[in-house]
Write a protein that holds these residues in place. Sequence first.
Motif, PDB file in Angstrom:
ATOM      1  N   ASN A 175       0.819  -1.211   0.000  1.00 34.92           N
ATOM      2  CA  ASN A 175       0.000   0.000   0.000  1.00 34.92           C
ATOM      3  C   ASN A 175       0.856   1.265   0.000  1.00 34.92           C
ATOM      4  N   GLY A 176       0.351   2.300  -0.649  1.00 39.27           N
ATOM      5  CA  GLY A 176       1.032   3.589  -0.682  1.00 39.27           C
ATOM      6  C   GLY A 176       0.056   4.688  -1.043  1.00 39.27           C
ATOM      7  N   LYS A 177       0.346   5.910  -0.613  1.00 37.69           N
ATOM      8  CA  LYS A 177      -0.537   7.033  -0.929  1.00 37.69           C
ATOM      9  C   LYS A 177      -0.508   7.370  -2.414  1.00 37.69           C
ATOM     10  N   GLY A 178       0.652   7.194  -3.029  1.00 38.34           N
ATOM     11  CA  GLY A 178       0.799   7.449  -4.460  1.00 38.34           C
ATOM     12  C   GLY A 178       1.557   6.295  -5.087  1.00 38.34           C
ATOM     13  N   LEU A 179       2.186   6.560  -6.225  1.00 38.82           N
ATOM     14  CA  LEU A 179       2.998   5.536  -6.883  1.00 38.82           C
ATOM     15  C   LEU A 179       4.469   5.823  -6.597  1.00 38.82           C
ATOM     16  N   ASP A 180       5.120   4.875  -5.918  1.00 33.66           N
ATOM     17  CA  ASP A 180       6.536   5.003  -5.586  1.00 33.66           C
ATOM     18  C   ASP A 180       7.243   3.750  -6.085  1.00 33.66           C
ATOM     19  N   GLY A 209       4.884   2.671 -14.407  1.00 29.40           N
ATOM     20  CA  GLY A 209       3.994   3.824 -14.428  1.00 29.40           C
ATOM     21  C   GLY A 209       2.822   3.655 -15.374  1.00 29.40           C
ATOM     22  N   ALA A 268      -1.317   2.927 -10.769  1.00 23.20           N
ATOM     23  CA  ALA A 268      -1.569   4.307 -10.364  1.00 23.20           C
ATOM     24  C   ALA A 268      -1.124   4.575  -8.930  1.00 23.20           C
ATOM     25  N   ARG A 269      -1.166   3.543  -8.079  1.00 19.40           N
ATOM     26  CA  ARG A 269      -0.783   3.710  -6.675  1.00 19.40           C
ATOM     27  C   ARG A 269      -0.061   2.468  -6.189  1.00 19.40           C
ATOM     28  N   ASN A 324       3.511   1.200  -3.362  1.00 16.71           N
ATOM     29  CA  ASN A 324       4.967   1.219  -3.238  1.00 16.71           C
ATOM     30  C   ASN A 324       5.503  -0.053  -3.901  1.00 16.71           C
ATOM     31  N   ARG A 371      -9.101   6.297  -3.725  1.00 13.88           N
ATOM     32  CA  ARG A 371      -9.153   7.605  -3.043  1.00 13.88           C
ATOM     33  C   ARG A 371     -10.595   8.102  -2.925  1.00 13.88           C
ATOM     34  N   GLU A 407      -6.266   0.315  -5.012  1.00  9.20           N
ATOM     35  CA  GLU A 407      -5.516   1.282  -5.808  1.00  9.20           C
ATOM     36  C   GLU A 407      -6.359   2.530  -6.022  1.00  9.20           C
TER      37      GLU A 407
END
Length: 298
Positions: free
Chosen positions: A31-36, A57, A61-62, A64, A251, A298
């Motif tokens: 899990n992650g807030k964005g894409l890392d 990418g 979209a989201r 880690n 989100r 996601e």
Amino acid sequence: MAGTLSSMTGFGRADGAAGAARWTWEVRSVNGKGLDVRVRLPGGLESLEAVCRETAGKLFARGNITIGLSYQRGQGDAVPRINEAALNAVLAALETIRRRVPDAAPVGLDGILSQRGVIEWAEPEEGAAEKEALGSALRASLEGALAALAEMRRSEGRAIAEVLAGQLAEIARLTALAEAAPCRQPEAIRARLATQVEALAGASVALDPARLHQEAALLATKADIREELDRLVAHVNAATVLLDAGGPVGRKLDFLAQEFNREANTLCSKSNGTELTAVGLELKTVIDQMREQIQNLE
């Protein structure tokens, strides 16, 4: 039926080979807030980092995401080469020993060649075509590993979607139960207001009738949960639309979950009966469980 959702957790792996080279791509996602995207590559293959980030990418979209490559170059095509510097150093050392220990047994060729560094295995120089073929094979297996990760995330997403659909149905059921709660019936509200108005009137003989009417109206307004019920129904419909649409809606669903919780809290605070309070508390439990599931999307 829910659309295609993806979780943010998963694993993918792909093996590949080209010539004497063998490798394994492994990709993990949490899990992650964005894409890392984090990339770990062996020396000499750092140029693939941009490819890794670009490919990931396009698929996600989201989350880690960690991409790792294990790479081994075999010696099937390697050829031996004498390291002149190492050989000269060994011969010089042997000459020194011979001078100091004249009776020492001579060292044969096998002994000389067995010294570390005297013989090196060198890979043949790769031409442009070989390098391009290797790069293409590495990229293809990378795409395979990422595709496996994407499929695992979709599989988990389908399971989460089923759970969310059931939780939304339960919220709808509880909302209808709150709508039909006996304490919300006009007769029950009138009886409760009459009791409260009587208490207000008895509290002060000087209470103005107009003020008494205002207090009664205020009590009725505070007990009205019509807006909360309507918003709960609207939120269930909005969440259902998002599930049907699929895609990266985590989100948006998380925002709706916060709105669900707000309405449930207000319903509990306005409750004028134990059965309505019980429904409100059950609503909060289901909403909390739903938020836990949404955090994985996601």
